[in-house]
Design a protein around this motif. Structure first.
Motif, PDB file in Angstrom:
ATOM      1  N   ILE A  10       0.878  -1.173   0.000  1.00 19.53           N
ATOM      2  CA  ILE A  10       0.000   0.000   0.000  1.00 19.53           C
ATOM      3  C   ILE A  10       0.910   1.216   0.000  1.00 19.53           C
ATOM      4  O   ILE A  10       1.729   1.396   0.910  1.00 19.53           O
ATOM      5  CB  ILE A  10      -0.932  -0.008   1.218  1.00 19.53           C
ATOM      6  CG1 ILE A  10      -1.858  -1.228   1.166  1.00 19.53           C
ATOM      7  CG2 ILE A  10      -1.758   1.268   1.265  1.00 19.53           C
ATOM      8  CD1 ILE A  10      -2.742  -1.378   2.382  1.00 19.53           C
ATOM      9  N   ASN A  11       0.783   2.064  -1.023  1.00 20.83           N
ATOM     10  CA  ASN A  11       1.758   3.118  -1.286  1.00 20.83           C
ATOM     11  C   ASN A  11       1.143   4.510  -1.212  1.00 20.83           C
ATOM     12  O   ASN A  11      -0.004   4.724  -1.615  1.00 20.83           O
ATOM     13  CB  ASN A  11       2.366   2.939  -2.684  1.00 20.83           C
ATOM     14  CG  ASN A  11       2.858   1.536  -2.933  1.00 20.83           C
ATOM     15  OD1 ASN A  11       3.625   0.998  -2.149  1.00 20.83           O
ATOM     16  ND2 ASN A  11       2.410   0.936  -4.016  1.00 20.83           N
ATOM     17  N   SER A  12       1.942   5.442  -0.756  1.00 19.82           N
ATOM     18  CA  SER A  12       1.632   6.869  -0.824  1.00 19.82           C
ATOM     19  C   SER A  12       2.923   7.573  -1.212  1.00 19.82           C
ATOM     20  O   SER A  12       3.921   7.503  -0.488  1.00 19.82           O
ATOM     21  CB  SER A  12       1.126   7.380   0.524  1.00 19.82           C
ATOM     22  OG  SER A  12       0.974   8.785   0.494  1.00 19.82           O
ATOM     23  N   ASN A  33      -1.937   4.186  -3.952  1.00 17.81           N
ATOM     24  CA  ASN A  33      -2.358   3.001  -4.691  1.00 17.81           C
ATOM     25  C   ASN A  33      -1.873   1.733  -4.007  1.00 17.81           C
ATOM     26  O   ASN A  33      -1.192   1.775  -2.974  1.00 17.81           O
ATOM     27  CB  ASN A  33      -1.864   3.060  -6.147  1.00 17.81           C
ATOM     28  CG  ASN A  33      -0.348   3.138  -6.240  1.00 17.81           C
ATOM     29  OD1 ASN A  33       0.381   2.653  -5.378  1.00 17.81           O
ATOM     30  ND2 ASN A  33       0.146   3.757  -7.294  1.00 17.81           N
ATOM     31  N   GLN A  34      -2.245   0.628  -4.604  1.00 19.68           N
ATOM     32  CA  GLN A  34      -1.779  -0.688  -4.159  1.00 19.68           C
ATOM     33  C   GLN A  34      -1.020  -1.340  -5.296  1.00 19.68           C
ATOM     34  O   GLN A  34      -1.405  -1.236  -6.461  1.00 19.68           O
ATOM     35  CB  GLN A  34      -2.952  -1.577  -3.758  1.00 19.68           C
ATOM     36  CG  GLN A  34      -2.546  -2.999  -3.393  1.00 19.68           C
ATOM     37  CD  GLN A  34      -3.740  -3.895  -3.111  1.00 19.68           C
ATOM     38  OE1 GLN A  34      -4.413  -3.730  -2.118  1.00 19.68           O
ATOM     39  NE2 GLN A  34      -3.994  -4.832  -4.014  1.00 19.68           N
ATOM     40  N   SER A  35       0.060  -1.992  -4.967  1.00 21.04           N
ATOM     41  CA  SER A  35       0.836  -2.738  -5.952  1.00 21.04           C
ATOM     42  C   SER A  35       1.281  -4.047  -5.310  1.00 21.04           C
ATOM     43  O   SER A  35       1.108  -4.265  -4.114  1.00 21.04           O
ATOM     44  CB  SER A  35       2.047  -1.928  -6.425  1.00 21.04           C
ATOM     45  OG  SER A  35       2.894  -1.613  -5.321  1.00 21.04           O
ATOM     46  N   LEU A 311       7.604  -1.510   6.949  1.00 17.68           N
ATOM     47  CA  LEU A 311       7.360  -0.091   6.708  1.00 17.68           C
ATOM     48  C   LEU A 311       8.571   0.470   5.980  1.00 17.68           C
ATOM     49  O   LEU A 311       9.714   0.196   6.362  1.00 17.68           O
ATOM     50  CB  LEU A 311       7.149   0.668   8.017  1.00 17.68           C
ATOM     51  CG  LEU A 311       5.906   0.320   8.836  1.00 17.68           C
ATOM     52  CD1 LEU A 311       5.917   1.092  10.155  1.00 17.68           C
ATOM     53  CD2 LEU A 311       4.639   0.629   8.050  1.00 17.68           C
ATOM     54  N   GLY A 312       8.337   1.237   4.911  1.00 17.36           N
ATOM     55  CA  GLY A 312       9.443   1.824   4.165  1.00 17.36           C
ATOM     56  C   GLY A 312       9.137   3.248   3.753  1.00 17.36           C
ATOM     57  O   GLY A 312       7.970   3.608   3.543  1.00 17.36           O
ATOM     58  N   ASP A 330      11.415  17.701  -5.591  1.00 12.39           N
ATOM     59  CA  ASP A 330      11.676  16.761  -4.497  1.00 12.39           C
ATOM     60  C   ASP A 330      10.672  15.616  -4.537  1.00 12.39           C
ATOM     61  O   ASP A 330       9.471  15.827  -4.737  1.00 12.39           O
ATOM     62  CB  ASP A 330      11.583  17.470  -3.146  1.00 12.39           C
ATOM     63  CG  ASP A 330      12.714  18.458  -2.933  1.00 12.39           C
ATOM     64  OD1 ASP A 330      13.630  18.477  -3.765  1.00 12.39           O
ATOM     65  OD2 ASP A 330      12.660  19.203  -1.945  1.00 12.39           O
ATOM     66  N   ARG A 331      11.169  14.417  -4.319  1.00 13.10           N
ATOM     67  CA  ARG A 331      10.307  13.230  -4.315  1.00 13.10           C
ATOM     68  C   ARG A 331      10.341  12.559  -2.953  1.00 13.10           C
ATOM     69  O   ARG A 331      11.379  12.541  -2.289  1.00 13.10           O
ATOM     70  CB  ARG A 331      10.751  12.245  -5.397  1.00 13.10           C
ATOM     71  CG  ARG A 331      10.531  12.745  -6.805  1.00 13.10           C
ATOM     72  CD  ARG A 331      10.637  11.620  -7.807  1.00 13.10           C
ATOM     73  NE  ARG A 331       9.606  10.614  -7.546  1.00 13.10           N
ATOM     74  CZ  ARG A 331       9.510   9.478  -8.246  1.00 13.10           C
ATOM     75  NH1 ARG A 331      10.363   9.232  -9.228  1.00 13.10           N
ATOM     76  NH2 ARG A 331       8.573   8.598  -7.971  1.00 13.10           N
ATOM     77  N   TYR A 332       9.229  11.965  -2.563  1.00 17.16           N
ATOM     78  CA  TYR A 332       9.123  11.330  -1.255  1.00 17.16           C
ATOM     79  C   TYR A 332       7.990  10.319  -1.303  1.00 17.16           C
ATOM     80  O   TYR A 332       7.106  10.372  -2.168  1.00 17.16           O
ATOM     81  CB  TYR A 332       8.844  12.376  -0.167  1.00 17.16           C
ATOM     82  CG  TYR A 332       7.764  13.357  -0.549  1.00 17.16           C
ATOM     83  CD1 TYR A 332       6.416  13.067  -0.340  1.00 17.16           C
ATOM     84  CD2 TYR A 332       8.092  14.578  -1.144  1.00 17.16           C
ATOM     85  CE1 TYR A 332       5.424  13.961  -0.720  1.00 17.16           C
ATOM     86  CE2 TYR A 332       7.110  15.470  -1.526  1.00 17.16           C
ATOM     87  CZ  TYR A 332       5.783  15.163  -1.304  1.00 17.16           C
ATOM     88  OH  TYR A 332       4.800  16.048  -1.686  1.00 17.16           O
ATOM     89  N   GLY A 333       8.012   9.375  -0.364  1.00 19.38           N
ATOM     90  CA  GLY A 333       6.949   8.378  -0.345  1.00 19.38           C
ATOM     91  C   GLY A 333       7.064   7.448   0.837  1.00 19.38           C
ATOM     92  O   GLY A 333       8.097   7.383   1.512  1.00 19.38           O
ATOM     93  N   GLY A 334       5.983   6.714   1.099  1.00 14.76           N
ATOM     94  CA  GLY A 334       5.946   5.732   2.166  1.00 14.76           C
ATOM     95  C   GLY A 334       5.204   4.485   1.706  1.00 14.76           C
ATOM     96  O   GLY A 334       4.359   4.541   0.802  1.00 14.76           O
TER      97      GLY A 334
END
Length: 342
Positions: A10-12, A33-35, A311-312, A330-334
């Motif tokens: 599950i991504n943000s 989204n989900q991958s 968790l990443g 700038d890029r970021y995500g969890g």
């Protein structure tokens, strides 16, 4: 033998569309989204008088309804440590990322695609394997603390360049098949591993742009120092690429302590001779890409063996010596990852 794993995410995260190196505003978008996929691992082996033959195939069923393939190879050898492998696989990793639950960049990596107008994070993986229609053959020898391999990747490699351009120059369609050779030597005395390798294309004019320049002339080098003992795991990586009108240098450092992972990657690139008037004209010059990433693993959730939750997160920024509006890039995500081994 039969096994596999389930890996659902599950991504943000933040993404960009279009080139980063531009005088126009950079378009960004936050996505949720989900991958993921289910991987099936089928393998087998037969032996006779110290000789062996083995195979592996790993079909992938993606959560978006598509199908893919991870490894698919056949290998044979003997108990002296000599082995030959043919098929689809990844050769020795000269730039390990550690516990890379979610690592994205301001740009592209050398095991993915090269895109004009983006950053490039070279990691000595352009010839490592699993590349479209290209074939692979690898010969390796293990003896005590020493390991050596020579891997080859041959076939159509135009899929390395996304969009059909390089530095704004159109790539010609009538390309030859490339032949990339990738030798690696590793020494593992106890808890330490020291490895060095290179990759280069041996076919002249395999990929040519509109100027008639050979852009398939790409010589890469990588070194790795790793340590693993008890709860600690450390990797220090360096990779350098000398390409046509371009040089790329990447440094990486990552660690894993118990279930906690932390990593940092710095890429320094120099771009020359970009086509005037193209959408990537502002990519010429020097630029840096800095990426920080972290992760944590919760093992054996609910007491179930093989079921872990991760968790990443990552943060990546890019800085060009002549472009002032890159703060918007700038890029970021969890990511929340569910992983189950069976």
């Amino acid at each position: 033998m039969f096994g596999g794993d389930v890996e659902l995410d599950i991504n943000s995260y933040n993404t960009q569309s279009g080139p980063i190196f531009t005088e126009d505003n950079i378009e960004t978008n936050d996505e949720y989204n989900q991958s993921g996929r289910i991987l099936l691992d089928v393998s087998g082996e037969r032996t006779h008088r110290g000789n062996f033959a083995r195979f592996k195939v790993q079909p992938l069923m993606q959560t978006d309804g598509t199908f893919g393939l991870d490894d698919s190879w056949f290998a044979f050898g003997n108990d002296t440590g000599l082995e030959a492998k043919v098929g689809r696989f990844e050769a020795f990793d000269l730039f390990p990322l550690g516990q890379d639950v979610f690592v994205e960049y301001n740009g592209d990596t050398s095991d993915s695609l090269y895109s004009d107008g983006q950053g490039y994070i070279y990691q000595a993986k352009e010839g490592r394997g699993r590349s479209g229609d290209a074939g692979q053959v690898l010969v390796s020898k293990a003896s005590g603390d020493l390991y050596a391999e020579v891997s080859t990747l041959f076939g159509d490699r135009t899929d390395l360049f996304q969009g059909g351009t390089y530095h704004g120059f159109t790539i010609q369609e009538d390309s030859k098949n490339a032949f990339i050779i990738r030798p690696v030597l590793a020494w593992t005395p106890g808890s330490w591993t020291l490895a060095a390798g290179a990759e280069t294309n041996l076919v002249d004019d395999a990929i040519v742009d509109e100027r008639g320049q050979d852009i398939s002339e790409r010589d890469g080098y990588g070194t790795r120092l790793s340590y693993s003992e008890g709860a600690w795991s450390l990797n220090a990586n360096l990779a350098y690429m000398d390409a046509h009108d371009e040089e790329n240098l990447t440094l990486g450092l990552n660690m894993l302590w118990h279930n906690f992972g932390l990593g940092y990657i710095h890429a320094r690139n120099e771009i020359q001779n970009v086509k005037v008037g193209s959408s990537v004209e502002f990519a010429s010059g020097d630029y840096d890409v800095d990426t920080l990433y972290t992760s944590y693993r919760f093992p054996e959730v609910l007491g179930i063996e093989g079921f872990d939750i991760y968790l990443g997160a990552y943060y990546s920024q890019i800085d060009h010596e002549e472009i002032s509006n890159l703060d918007e890039a700038d890029r970021y995500g969890g990511r929340l990852r569910f992983k189950y081994l069976f």
